[in-house]
Write a protein that holds these residues in place. Structure first.
Motif, PDB file in Angstrom:
ATOM      1  N   ALA A  90       3.398  -6.710   4.934  1.00  0.00           N
ATOM      2  CA  ALA A  90       2.319  -6.378   4.004  1.00  0.00           C
ATOM      3  C   ALA A  90       1.717  -7.669   3.465  1.00  0.00           C
ATOM      4  CB  ALA A  90       2.867  -5.539   2.858  1.00  0.00           C
ATOM      5  N   SER A  91       0.407  -7.668   3.276  1.00  0.00           N
ATOM      6  CA  SER A  91      -0.261  -8.842   2.708  1.00  0.00           C
ATOM      7  C   SER A  91      -0.333  -8.742   1.185  1.00  0.00           C
ATOM      8  CB  SER A  91      -1.674  -8.974   3.284  1.00  0.00           C
ATOM      9  OG  SER A  91      -2.418  -7.779   3.090  1.00  0.00           O
ATOM     10  N   ARG A  92      -0.278  -7.516   0.672  1.00  0.00           N
ATOM     11  CA  ARG A  92      -0.313  -7.292  -0.772  1.00  0.00           C
ATOM     12  C   ARG A  92       0.387  -5.976  -1.069  1.00  0.00           C
ATOM     13  NH1 ARG A  92      -5.711  -7.537  -4.546  1.00  0.00           N
ATOM     14  NH2 ARG A  92      -6.367  -5.846  -3.178  1.00  0.00           N
ATOM     15  N   VAL A  93       1.141  -5.936  -2.174  1.00  0.00           N
ATOM     16  CA  VAL A  93       1.881  -4.735  -2.550  1.00  0.00           C
ATOM     17  C   VAL A  93       1.514  -4.372  -3.986  1.00  0.00           C
ATOM     18  CG1 VAL A  93       4.155  -3.663  -2.784  1.00  0.00           C
ATOM     19  CG2 VAL A  93       3.773  -5.392  -1.012  1.00  0.00           C
ATOM     20  N   HIS A  94       1.381  -3.065  -4.255  1.00  0.00           N
ATOM     21  CA  HIS A  94       1.008  -2.581  -5.579  1.00  0.00           C
ATOM     22  C   HIS A  94       2.204  -1.901  -6.251  1.00  0.00           C
ATOM     23  CE1 HIS A  94      -3.356  -3.109  -4.772  1.00  0.00           C
ATOM     24  NE2 HIS A  94      -2.979  -2.853  -3.530  1.00  0.00           N
ATOM     25  N   VAL A  95       2.430  -2.242  -7.499  1.00  0.00           N
ATOM     26  CA  VAL A  95       3.520  -1.630  -8.263  1.00  0.00           C
ATOM     27  C   VAL A  95       2.982  -1.114  -9.594  1.00  0.00           C
ATOM     28  CG1 VAL A  95       5.255  -3.162  -7.257  1.00  0.00           C
ATOM     29  CG2 VAL A  95       4.176  -3.791  -9.425  1.00  0.00           C
ATOM     30  N   VAL A  96       3.772  -0.267 -10.255  1.00  0.00           N
ATOM     31  CA  VAL A  96       3.467   0.162 -11.623  1.00  0.00           C
ATOM     32  C   VAL A  96       4.728   0.026 -12.472  1.00  0.00           C
ATOM     33  CG1 VAL A  96       1.600   1.766 -11.045  1.00  0.00           C
ATOM     34  CG2 VAL A  96       3.966   2.585 -11.110  1.00  0.00           C
ATOM     35  N   ARG A  97       4.505  -0.185 -13.742  1.00  0.00           N
ATOM     36  CA  ARG A  97       5.626  -0.289 -14.674  1.00  0.00           C
ATOM     37  C   ARG A  97       5.967   1.102 -15.182  1.00  0.00           C
ATOM     38  NH1 ARG A  97       5.613  -4.061 -20.159  1.00  0.00           N
ATOM     39  NH2 ARG A  97       7.684  -3.389 -20.921  1.00  0.00           N
TER      40      ARG A  97
ATOM     41  N   ALA B 170       2.061   1.405  -3.402  1.00  0.00           N
ATOM     42  CA  ALA B 170       1.116   1.221  -2.291  1.00  0.00           C
ATOM     43  C   ALA B 170       1.210  -0.208  -1.779  1.00  0.00           C
ATOM     44  CB  ALA B 170      -0.318   1.516  -2.742  1.00  0.00           C
ATOM     45  N   PHE B 171       0.625  -0.434  -0.607  1.00  0.00           N
ATOM     46  CA  PHE B 171       0.537  -1.804  -0.087  1.00  0.00           C
ATOM     47  C   PHE B 171      -0.621  -1.906   0.897  1.00  0.00           C
ATOM     48  CE2 PHE B 171       3.344   0.341   2.957  1.00  0.00           C
ATOM     49  CZ  PHE B 171       2.910  -0.121   4.190  1.00  0.00           C
ATOM     50  N   GLU B 172      -0.947  -3.121   1.244  1.00  0.00           N
ATOM     51  CA  GLU B 172      -2.006  -3.388   2.217  1.00  0.00           C
ATOM     52  C   GLU B 172      -1.458  -4.261   3.338  1.00  0.00           C
ATOM     53  OE1 GLU B 172      -5.088  -5.300   0.024  1.00  0.00           O
ATOM     54  OE2 GLU B 172      -5.286  -3.640  -1.398  1.00  0.00           O
ATOM     55  N   TYR B 173      -1.984  -4.065   4.532  1.00  0.00           N
ATOM     56  CA  TYR B 173      -1.677  -4.984   5.632  1.00  0.00           C
ATOM     57  C   TYR B 173      -2.944  -5.243   6.429  1.00  0.00           C
ATOM     58  CZ  TYR B 173      -1.446  -1.018   8.961  1.00  0.00           C
ATOM     59  OH  TYR B 173      -1.738   0.078   9.737  1.00  0.00           O
ATOM     60  N   GLU B 174      -2.973  -6.375   7.110  1.00  0.00           N
ATOM     61  CA  GLU B 174      -4.176  -6.803   7.797  1.00  0.00           C
ATOM     62  C   GLU B 174      -3.972  -6.835   9.309  1.00  0.00           C
ATOM     63  OE1 GLU B 174      -4.927 -10.611   6.111  1.00  0.00           O
ATOM     64  OE2 GLU B 174      -5.393  -9.821   4.107  1.00  0.00           O
ATOM     65  N   VAL B 175      -5.023  -6.466  10.031  1.00  0.00           N
ATOM     66  CA  VAL B 175      -5.005  -6.505  11.501  1.00  0.00           C
ATOM     67  C   VAL B 175      -6.211  -7.301  11.979  1.00  0.00           C
ATOM     68  CG1 VAL B 175      -5.125  -5.163  13.633  1.00  0.00           C
ATOM     69  CG2 VAL B 175      -3.800  -4.292  11.686  1.00  0.00           C
TER      70      VAL B 175
END
Length: 236
Positions: A50-57, A99-104
């Motif tokens: 993953a290039s970026r990952v989303h979290v919540v508290r 959630a997360f993002e990945y790049e192709v």
């Protein structure tokens, strides 16, 4: 050692230093904290980081019901190195992955044509980068739940996630966070709507946080933070 041998060595050293990824932020305070997680998405052959990952508290202080569905802001990671994503200067609390993002990378298409002067001209079109967003499920959130204390480097573990476009089967977590991050995503239906979708649902394949994984993380994070203002977190 002769100068003509020293010079290439110096160039290699400068290149190595220049290639090191530098944290995007310095510590905001002497006891600033960092949260880390490794997420890989399953591919046809192997997997991709993953290039970026989303979290919540989700801790009681900000989320009295302590549910996985929280009204607190979704936070995106702000640095990545060695396949690990980091949240630099994260506030102490308990967090889950949503959630997360990945790049192709897309290969450019080349076409050739011959002019009237019998000259062959080759042109490139397309190419570039496609970013996919994956809304992860309730199981992923449960497994990722991690507390961060002041002045601590906390690690959520290593995750492998598979993706799908079965939007009608989204769980409550996915419905909630899809509506926040990608409004209207789950309403895309039909062959073409799903075929070209870059917004996906994610299901947990595996989560690892055993001694060997922790050892590897500590080694990688120490290399990443060495000679940076964050090195105090890996020297404890």
């Amino acid at each position: 050692m002769k100068f003509n041998k020293i010079l290439p060595l110096m160039i290699l050293i400068f290149i190595a230093v220049g290639c090191k990824s530098i944290p995007t932020q310095n510590p905001a305070a002497k006891d600033s904290s960092v949260l880390a997680v490794e997420v890989r998405v399953k591919q046809f052959l192997g997997s991709k980081s993953a290039s970026r990952v989303h979290v919540v508290r989700v801790d009681k202080k900000v989320n009295p019901g302590q549910t996985l569905i929280s009204k607190t802001p979704v936070i995106a990671s702000n640095w990545a190195d060695r396949g690990i994503t980091y949240y630099l200067n994260v506030e102490p609390g308990e967090y889950v992955v949503v959630a997360f993002e990945y790049e192709v990378e897309q290969q450019a298409q080349q076409t050739s044509s011959t002019t009237s002067g019998n000259v062959t001209v080759t042109t490139s079109s397309g190419g570039g980068k496609t970013i996919f967003t994956v809304i992860t499920n309730k199981e992923t959130a449960e497994k990722s739940k991690t507390k961060v204390a002041a002045g601590q480097l906390a690690y959520m573990g290593s995750f492998l996630v598979d993706t799908n476009k079965e939007f009608a089967q989204a769980d409550e977590n996915q419905k909630h966070y899809a509506n926040i991050l990608k409004p209207g995503m789950l309403e895309k239906t039909g062959l073409f709507g799903n075929f070209f979708a870059v917004d996906l649902l994610g299901t947990l394949v595996s989560h690892t946080k055993d001694e060997e994984t922790l050892k590897e993380f500590k080694e990688d994070s120490k290399k990443s933070f060495t000679e940076t203002p964050w090195s105090y977190l890996t020297e404890k």
